[in-house]
Design an enzyme around this catalytic site. Sequence first.
Site, PDB file in Angstrom:
ATOM      1  N   LYS A 251       8.968   0.980   9.169  1.00  0.00           N
ATOM      2  CA  LYS A 251       7.435   1.106   9.228  1.00  0.00           C
ATOM      3  C   LYS A 251       7.188   0.809   7.837  1.00  0.00           C
ATOM      4  O   LYS A 251       7.969   0.715   6.850  1.00  0.00           O
ATOM      5  CB  LYS A 251       7.293   2.569   9.514  1.00  0.00           C
ATOM      6  CG  LYS A 251       7.983   3.888   8.743  1.00  0.00           C
ATOM      7  CD  LYS A 251       7.846   5.112   9.298  1.00  0.00           C
ATOM      8  CE  LYS A 251       8.477   6.142   8.177  1.00  0.00           C
ATOM      9  NZ  LYS A 251       8.351   7.378   8.840  1.00  0.00           N
TER      10      LYS A 251
ATOM     11  N   ARG B 205       3.521  18.207  13.143  1.00  0.00           N
ATOM     12  CA  ARG B 205       2.681  16.910  13.002  1.00  0.00           C
ATOM     13  C   ARG B 205       2.243  16.625  14.251  1.00  0.00           C
ATOM     14  O   ARG B 205       1.128  16.702  14.683  1.00  0.00           O
ATOM     15  CB  ARG B 205       3.485  16.000  12.327  1.00  0.00           C
ATOM     16  CG  ARG B 205       2.921  14.831  11.826  1.00  0.00           C
ATOM     17  CD  ARG B 205       3.751  13.989  10.954  1.00  0.00           C
ATOM     18  NE  ARG B 205       4.729  13.387  11.200  1.00  0.00           N
ATOM     19  CZ  ARG B 205       5.819  12.564  10.661  1.00  0.00           C
ATOM     20  NH1 ARG B 205       5.559  12.470   9.445  1.00  0.00           N
ATOM     21  NH2 ARG B 205       7.045  12.029  11.184  1.00  0.00           N
TER      22      ARG B 205
ATOM     23  N   HIS C  82      11.401  15.805  15.087  1.00  0.00           N
ATOM     24  CA  HIS C  82      11.553  15.339  13.757  1.00  0.00           C
ATOM     25  C   HIS C  82      11.820  16.490  12.747  1.00  0.00           C
ATOM     26  O   HIS C  82      11.206  17.782  12.958  1.00  0.00           O
ATOM     27  CB  HIS C  82      10.427  14.521  13.392  1.00  0.00           C
ATOM     28  CG  HIS C  82      10.525  13.804  12.026  1.00  0.00           C
ATOM     29  ND1 HIS C  82      11.478  12.928  11.501  1.00  0.00           N
ATOM     30  CD2 HIS C  82       9.827  13.919  10.734  1.00  0.00           C
ATOM     31  CE1 HIS C  82      11.261  12.292  10.364  1.00  0.00           C
ATOM     32  NE2 HIS C  82      10.360  13.170   9.798  1.00  0.00           N
TER      33      HIS C  82
ATOM     34  N   ARG D 209      18.026   8.043  13.366  1.00  0.00           N
ATOM     35  CA  ARG D 209      16.864   7.116  12.713  1.00  0.00           C
ATOM     36  C   ARG D 209      16.927   7.012  11.159  1.00  0.00           C
ATOM     37  O   ARG D 209      16.565   7.985  10.424  1.00  0.00           O
ATOM     38  CB  ARG D 209      15.659   7.815  13.065  1.00  0.00           C
ATOM     39  CG  ARG D 209      15.286   7.945  14.577  1.00  0.00           C
ATOM     40  CD  ARG D 209      13.963   8.452  15.090  1.00  0.00           C
ATOM     41  NE  ARG D 209      13.448   9.588  14.352  1.00  0.00           N
ATOM     42  CZ  ARG D 209      13.452  11.003  14.575  1.00  0.00           C
ATOM     43  NH1 ARG D 209      14.094  11.016  16.018  1.00  0.00           N
ATOM     44  NH2 ARG D 209      13.137  11.860  13.864  1.00  0.00           N
TER      45      ARG D 209
ATOM     46  N   TYR E 219      -7.221   1.667 -22.306  1.00  0.00           N
ATOM     47  CA  TYR E 219      -8.324   2.368 -22.158  1.00  0.00           C
ATOM     48  C   TYR E 219      -8.127   4.017 -22.817  1.00  0.00           C
ATOM     49  O   TYR E 219      -7.181   4.654 -22.549  1.00  0.00           O
ATOM     50  CB  TYR E 219      -8.587   2.695 -20.450  1.00  0.00           C
ATOM     51  CG  TYR E 219      -8.934   1.215 -19.807  1.00  0.00           C
ATOM     52  CD1 TYR E 219     -10.190   0.788 -20.228  1.00  0.00           C
ATOM     53  CD2 TYR E 219      -8.205   0.705 -18.940  1.00  0.00           C
ATOM     54  CE1 TYR E 219     -10.517  -0.357 -19.640  1.00  0.00           C
ATOM     55  CE2 TYR E 219      -8.516  -0.326 -18.311  1.00  0.00           C
ATOM     56  CZ  TYR E 219      -9.856  -0.889 -18.809  1.00  0.00           C
ATOM     57  OH  TYR E 219     -10.156  -2.073 -18.075  1.00  0.00           O
TER      58      TYR E 219
ATOM     59  N   CYS F  19      -3.255  -0.257 -16.710  1.00  0.00           N
ATOM     60  CA  CYS F  19      -4.380  -0.647 -16.316  1.00  0.00           C
ATOM     61  C   CYS F  19      -4.079  -1.200 -14.954  1.00  0.00           C
ATOM     62  O   CYS F  19      -3.171  -1.384 -14.199  1.00  0.00           O
ATOM     63  CB  CYS F  19      -5.156  -1.806 -17.329  1.00  0.00           C
ATOM     64  SG  CYS F  19      -4.939  -1.526 -18.880  1.00  0.00           S
TER      65      CYS F  19
ATOM     66  N   ASP G 186      -3.999  -4.359 -13.596  1.00  0.00           N
ATOM     67  CA  ASP G 186      -3.497  -5.515 -13.732  1.00  0.00           C
ATOM     68  C   ASP G 186      -2.261  -5.835 -14.783  1.00  0.00           C
ATOM     69  O   ASP G 186      -1.436  -6.691 -14.716  1.00  0.00           O
ATOM     70  CB  ASP G 186      -4.274  -6.660 -13.503  1.00  0.00           C
ATOM     71  CG  ASP G 186      -5.546  -6.819 -12.749  1.00  0.00           C
ATOM     72  OD1 ASP G 186      -5.375  -6.218 -11.621  1.00  0.00           O
ATOM     73  OD2 ASP G 186      -6.642  -6.361 -13.244  1.00  0.00           O
TER      74      ASP G 186
END
Length: 376
Positions: free
Chosen positions: A39, A137, A167, A223, A269, A316, A318
């Site tokens: 997943k 869940r 689970h 699993r 920043y 930042c 990027d």
Amino acid sequence: MPNAKAHSWAEIRLTDIAYNIAQLRRCIGDDTLFMAVVKADGYGHGAYRVAQTAIDAGARWLGVAIAEEGAELRDKGIDAPILVLGGIMPYEAEEVVASGLCQTVFSLDVAKALSDASVKQGKSADVHIKVDTGMGRVGVRPGLELEQLIEGLVGLPGINITGMFTHFAESDACDKSFTKYQMSLFVQAINQAKAMNVGPLILHAANSAAVIDYTDAHFNMVRGGISIYGYYPSNEINNPQKIDLKPALSWKARVVYVKDVPAGTPISYGRTFTTQRSSKIATISAGYADGYRRQLSNKGCVLIRGNRAPVIGRVCMDQFMVDVTDIPGVVTGDEVVLIGRQGNETITADELAELCDTISYEILTSIGPRVPRIYV
Ligand SMILES: *Cc1c(COP(=O)(O)O)cnc(C)c1O
């Protein structure tokens, strides 16, 4: 040099994933099936390539979270059984049946939609019943809820109940008392299904932690998720004596700029870092938009020329900056390791996770789509 044009890239060693699966399979019995959980794009490693590798390494099943992930694997030609571990909306039933996915069910309205879709498409739909034994869940509780679900499913045309699973909430802890409690409820559910003459069923409960550390929970399938990618599920289960795992992913970027600055120079920043000495600062070509978490501001380290270079100032979107004053010879274009090994130094997803107050799973799955995956 792999994809030297990318600003940042991830190298995935598929041989390590095969190795990890072999290690995990050594923990289980010969008759126990192995499901590779792929997943979230294979925990960031690329679902398709991981799926292929896992099948070659002896995984018989694949696990995905959502139907779309399963359909994508089918479209790419994967024909192994795929279980959608999460719930779907009734309107997704057509796609699930068309793609030949095995669907987790815990409500009759979804089961009815699957039944309608299979009748319409002239197919049948395999389902695994999800039992909630303490995760809170999804899933039905053993007892009346399970009984009503099974009764409903049995009466639906085109539906085959082929499995049942639960689970664990806490199998990665040393103390297995809650896992034992969950096991007792799951066994109750198994007995209930037997008494109602459903089956034979593929029964499964174990995630990576229980594969490694709770043999009683193996049933006839396990699993494996995080550990196929080379990470221990938690520090409490970090036992290299029991199982040797190799982190399969390295994440790299480049030095895009190097500058010498005097003491007293603010960096990035908010000016959260100011140089205390005359310094050499390198700018790195990755940022939080690539998944290099902003929590690593003034905390993380990267590897350059085999040395640790501390992140200075805020990360930042990027780019971010590191202090390379003590590392001789750093130049623009140098390869930078964000996760992985360089020389004698290693940075793991666990190390970054600890700094970010999270787990390796989140660090790995946060590596963004802008970062090409390269298979080495
Ligand atoms: C994600 C997931 C797993 C894999 O868990 P790991 O801790 O990564 O091994 C197993 N089962 C279900 C239902 C899951 O959602």
